[in-house]
Write a protein that holds these residues in place. Sequence first.
Motif, short mmCIF file in Angstrom:
data_model
loop_
_atom_site.label_atom_id
_atom_site.label_comp_id
_atom_site.label_asym_id
_atom_site.label_seq_id
_atom_site.Cartn_x
_atom_site.Cartn_y
_atom_site.Cartn_z
N PHE A 1 -5.50 -0.37 3.86
CA PHE A 1 -6.30 -0.96 2.79
C PHE A 1 -6.60 -2.39 3.21
O PHE A 1 -5.72 -3.26 3.16
N TYR B 1 -1.81 7.89 7.21
CA TYR B 1 -1.63 6.49 6.82
C TYR B 1 -2.90 5.95 6.20
O TYR B 1 -4.01 6.27 6.63
N CYS B 2 -2.71 5.08 5.24
CA CYS B 2 -3.83 4.37 4.63
C CYS B 2 -3.77 2.91 5.06
O CYS B 2 -2.71 2.28 5.02
N TRP C 1 -1.20 -1.91 5.79
CA TRP C 1 -0.85 -0.51 6.06
C TRP C 1 0.19 0.00 5.06
O TRP C 1 1.09 -0.72 4.65
N GLY C 2 0.04 1.29 4.74
CA GLY C 2 1.08 1.96 4.01
C GLY C 2 2.10 2.57 4.94
O GLY C 2 1.96 2.47 6.17
N TRP D 1 -8.35 5.87 6.43
CA TRP D 1 -7.25 6.82 6.59
C TRP D 1 -7.10 7.15 8.07
O TRP D 1 -8.09 7.45 8.75
N SER E 1 -3.63 10.18 -1.99
CA SER E 1 -3.99 8.97 -2.73
C SER E 1 -3.46 7.75 -2.00
O SER E 1 -2.40 7.80 -1.37
N CYS E 2 -4.19 6.68 -2.11
CA CYS E 2 -3.79 5.40 -1.52
C CYS E 2 -3.96 4.34 -2.59
O CYS E 2 -5.08 4.17 -3.10
N GLU F 1 0.90 5.47 -0.06
CA GLU F 1 0.21 6.75 0.01
C GLU F 1 1.04 7.81 -0.72
O GLU F 1 2.27 7.73 -0.76
N VAL G 1 0.86 -1.18 0.00
CA VAL G 1 0.00 0.00 0.00
C VAL G 1 0.89 1.23 0.00
O VAL G 1 1.82 1.33 0.82
N THR H 1 -7.64 1.90 -5.64
CA THR H 1 -7.23 3.26 -5.33
C THR H 1 -8.31 3.98 -4.54
O THR H 1 -9.49 3.89 -4.87
#
Length: 111
Positions: A97, A94-95, A101-102, A36, A21-22, A6, A4, A77
Motif C-alpha cells: 500500500f 502480499y499487499c 508492505w503487509g 498485490w 483484502s488489504c 492482508e 498494512v 481498503t
Amino acid sequence: QVQVVESGGGYVQPGGSLRLSCAASRTIVGIYVVAWYRQAPGKQRELVASITSGGITNYPDSVKGRFTVSRGNAKNTVYLQMNSLTLQDTAVYYCKFHSYWGQGTQVTVSS
C-alpha cells in the motif's frame, strides 16, 4: 508509519475463488499505487495486480481475466478477487500500500 494487513487467504480447490483484502491503518492522501504481489516457494516475488489512487489497474498476462483488483468504499481498503484458481497460484500474497508492505496471506490451491 502505516500498518498494512492482508486477509482472506486459505485453501481452495482448483477452479475455485478467493477474495483477499488489504487494509491500511490510515488513509493515504495524494497519488499512490496499491499492488498485490505473490511469492511461491523457491521463486521470486512477482506482481499480480495493481491499482492507482485514480483507479487505473494493471495485471500481468498470467492472471489477466482471472484476477480483479478493486478499491473498497473506504479509501484505505483494496481487494483482490481471484477466480479460476490453479495450482500455480499457490503462494503467499502480499499487499504493498503505497510504500508499506503487509505480512502476507497464504493462498493454497490444492485438490
